[in-house]
Scaffold this active site. Structure first.
Site, mmCIF file in Angstrom:
data_model
loop_
_atom_site.group_PDB
_atom_site.id
_atom_site.type_symbol
_atom_site.label_atom_id
_atom_site.label_comp_id
_atom_site.label_asym_id
_atom_site.label_seq_id
_atom_site.Cartn_x
_atom_site.Cartn_y
_atom_site.Cartn_z
ATOM 1 C CB CYS A 148 -22.647 20.637 44.000
ATOM 2 S SG CYS A 148 -21.904 19.070 44.019
ATOM 3 C CD GLU A 164 -18.794 24.329 46.949
ATOM 4 O OE1 GLU A 164 -18.370 25.034 46.126
ATOM 5 O OE2 GLU A 164 -20.178 23.731 46.936
#
Length: 218
Positions: free
Chosen positions: A2, A105
């Protein structure tokens, strides 16, 4: 991993949601938070008070003599945090929650997707924190990292890793510095699967600048 997230809540909302006391200058709304930026962090202090405090997103272990490490520390794999010197102490005694409205993402490292909960409540992302200063004469800086795990089936179509999410009924256990990490970490990883099944996600434009338009569907 992340590497970017959004936090679209005002401080009073976060303080109420987590039953925490704002401490220091906590940054407010942003839709393009990057490693080393200041972020909102929830932690239980030695004073037995739950704090909402600012931290630097990229953990610096207390033994480091410099803020620049030879490897990135904005993410930490839950599978190895108890083995790696950088994260061992934090995983045992200094666990935190990093609130987010959503995270990004990339599919194939090219196409960004935005992930959030269907009910638009805060995502409680598992984190670790560390206090660091360069010399004994410098002020302490709170630093943090996001804990990640293997992606669940619904998320894995975009990326093979995702944050560990802390469910409302496991927040106290995760934040308790007296808890046993060898039990708490596997439990958090397991419970996060429940919350991950409620994620919604869609493709967005490449991330540039800041603002709510960044999370608009492509």
């Amino acid at each position: 991993m992340c590497g970017r997230f959004a936090m679209d809540y005002v401080i009073d909302e976060l303080a109420d949601f987590y039953r925490a006391i704002p401490t220091g200058t906590v940054p407010e709304r942003s839709w393009n938070i990057k490693p080393t930026n200041a972020i909102a962090t929830i932690l239980d202090g030695k004073d037995e008070v739950r704090h909402l405090a600012p931290s630097r997103w990229s953990l610096i272990p207390p033994w480091s003599r410099t803020s620049t490490l030879n490897f990135p520390t904005f993410n930490a794999r839950i599978e190895s945090v108890l083995e790696k010197r950088t994260y061992q102490h934090a995983a045992q005694f200094q666990r935190c929650i990093i609130p987010a409205s959503g995270y990004y993402e990339w599919r194939n490292h090219k196409y960004p997707f935005y992930f959030s909960l269907h009910d638009e409540t805060p995502l409680s992302i598992a984190g670790l924190y560390s206090w660091w200063r360069a010399t004994p004469n410098d002020p302490w800086t709170l630093t943090s990292t996001i804990v990640t795990r293997e992606a669940t089936e619904n998320v894995a179509s975009i990326h093979n890793r995702m944050p560990v999410f802390i469910t409302p009924d496991t927040q106290d256990e995760w934040l308790d510095p007296k808890g046993t990490a060898q039990d708490i970490l596997p439990a958090a990883q397991s419970h996060s699967e429940e919350l991950a099944m409620n994620l919604q996600f869609w493709q967005v434009k490449p991330l540039k600048d800041d603002g709510p338009a960044l999370i608009s569907k492509l």
